[in-house]
Design an enzyme around this catalytic site. Structure first.
Site, mmCIF file in Angstrom:
data_model
loop_
_atom_site.group_PDB
_atom_site.id
_atom_site.type_symbol
_atom_site.label_atom_id
_atom_site.label_comp_id
_atom_site.label_asym_id
_atom_site.label_seq_id
_atom_site.Cartn_x
_atom_site.Cartn_y
_atom_site.Cartn_z
ATOM 1 N N GLU A 148 49.844 65.351 69.649
ATOM 2 C CA GLU A 148 51.131 66.039 69.642
ATOM 3 C C GLU A 148 52.001 65.544 70.793
ATOM 4 O OE1 GLU A 148 52.797 70.657 69.841
ATOM 5 O OE2 GLU A 148 50.791 70.197 70.589
ATOM 6 N N LYS B 177 57.399 70.542 63.210
ATOM 7 C CA LYS B 177 56.665 71.772 63.511
ATOM 8 C C LYS B 177 57.482 72.991 63.106
ATOM 9 C CE LYS B 177 53.830 73.544 67.351
ATOM 10 N NZ LYS B 177 53.469 73.312 68.774
ATOM 11 N N CYS C 166 49.322 71.481 66.239
ATOM 12 C CA CYS C 166 48.864 72.477 67.211
ATOM 13 C C CYS C 166 48.777 73.859 66.571
ATOM 14 C CB CYS C 166 49.745 72.432 68.454
ATOM 15 S SG CYS C 166 48.890 72.995 69.962
#
Length: 308
Positions: free
Chosen positions: A44, A131, A165
C-alpha cells in the site's frame, strides 16, 4: 496455465521520495525474474508514501498553515496515472513478464487517492482500484473511491482483484468481489500486526481464493534519519508481515517480518474448484431468498456539463 508462482515484494517507501522508491523497485528486477513469478504484489502507498505519524497540522475545528505546507509536499510526491512512474512500471512488467499490482498515491485534480494499480506485460496499466474507505485520519489526506473502480483482471496467474489494508475488513466489499470471481486476492497494506495475518487467512478461507498480501517494511526512525512523533526511535516504522495464503487458509509463505524481501509461493487455480466443494460464499452456501446485495458501479461525479 493454472499453476504459477506468485510473489509479494516487501519494501518500503524511501524518505527521499518517489524517484528513490521507484529506483528501489526497479532494482529487484533480477531477483523477480529469477523467481519465475507471474504476479508481483507490492505494498500500500509504496509510490507516494504512507506518512505514518503525520497530522498535517489538523486540530478539531481548525488547521494550521504548516499542515497545508505538509500536504503540498505530500501531493507533489504523489504520482499521475498514467505518468512517468507508471510507464517505468509497465516496462518492468514487460521485461519480467509478470503482472504487477502496486499500491500508489494517485493525484486526480487536487485530490489524492490511495490506489491499487493493475499493470500487465505489454499493456501497461489496465485497471485501478481506489480505496473505498480511508481509515481514521487517512481521511484528512485521501479521497474515497467509488464502485466504478472494483476491477477483476484476467492475468497469467488467475483472475486478480484487490482490496487495500482495512477495507479488507468490509464484509460487503468482500462479497461483491467474491461475486466477480476473484481467484487471487491482492492485499497491499501497511498493517504489520498479528491480527492482519488472521484476517488474510480468514479471507482466503472465506472466499476460497489465494491471497497475496504485501506490507511495507520501513526501518526505525533512527536508521532512516527521520523523526516520527510519539514513536520509539529504534522500533521499525513498519515491520512488514507479507504473507501468501491458500484457499483453505493455509499459509504458503511468510509472514516475512523485520526485513525487505521477495516472498514467493506456487499456486494452482485448479485447486479452487475443490476448495469450493463445501463452501461457496456466493453460490451454494449463500441464501439469496434471505440476503441480497446491490452494488452501484457507476462513477460518482458532482459536476456535469450538459451542452446543446
Amino acid at each position: 496455465m493454472p499453476a504459477s508462482i506468485v510473489a509479494a515484494l516487501q519494501i518500503g517507501s524511501s524518505p527521499q521520495g518517489k524517484a528513490a522508491t521507484l529506483e528501489n523497485i526497479l532494482s529487484w528486477e533480477t531477483e523477480i525474474t529469477a523467481s519465475g513469478a507471474r504476479l508481483v504484489v507490492m505494498p500500500e502507498a509504496l509510490l507516494g508514501g504512507y506518512p505514518k505519524g503525520e497530522i498535517f497540522g489538523t486540530r478539531l475545528g481548525y488547521r494550521l498553515p504548516e499542515g497545508r505546507e505538509d500536504f503540498t509536499r505530500y501531493y507533489n510526491n504523489a504520482i499521475e496515472v498514467p505518468g512517468e512512474e507508471t510507464q517505468a512500471l509497465a516496462d518492468l512488467a514487460t521485461r519480467i513478464q509478470a503482472s504487477i499490482v502496486i499500491g500508489v498515491i494517485e493525484r486526480s485534480g487536487s485530490t489524492l487517492y490511495c490506489t491499487s494499480l493493475f499493470i500487465e506485460p505489454a499493456q501497461g496499466v489496465v485497471a485501478r482500484h481506489r480505496k473505498l474507505m480511508p481509515t481514521g485520519t487517512e481521511r484528512l489526506i485521501w479521497g474515497q473511491g467509488d464502485g466504478s473502480t472494483l476491477p477483476v483482471v484476467n492475468a497469467a496467474a488467475g483472475r486478480l482483484g484487490s482490496a487495500i489494508c482495512w477495507e479488507n475488513h468490509m464484509p460487503l466489499l468482500r462479497v461483491a468481489m467474491y461475486g466477480k470471481g476473484v481467484e487471487v486476492w491482492c492485499a497491499p497494506t501497511v498493517d504489520e500486526r498479528e491480527i492482519w495475518q488472521c484476517s488474510m487467512r480468514h479471507i482466503a478461507h472465506e472466499g476460497r481464493m489465494f491471497v497475496v498480501s504485501a506490507c511495507q517494511y520501513q526501518p526505525s526512525p533512527a536508521q532512516q534519519g527521520i523523526e516520527v512523533a510519539h514513536w520509539e526511535t529504534n522500533r521499525p516504522v513498519i515491520n512488514g508481515g507479507s504473507v501468501i495464503v491458500g484457499p483453505l487458509g493455509d499459509v504458503l509463505a511468510g509472514p516475512l517480518k523485520g526485513e525487505t524481501g521477495l516472498l514467493t509461493a506456487e499456486i494452482n487455480t485448479d485447486d479452487l474448484v475443490g476448495a469450493r466443494y463445501d463452501f461457496d460464499p456466493v453460490g451454494h452456501y449463500s441464501r439469496p431468498d434471505i440476503f441480497s446485495l446491490e452494488v452501484d458501479q457507476r462513477a460518482k461525479k458532482n459536476l456535469r456539463f450538459i451542452e446543446d
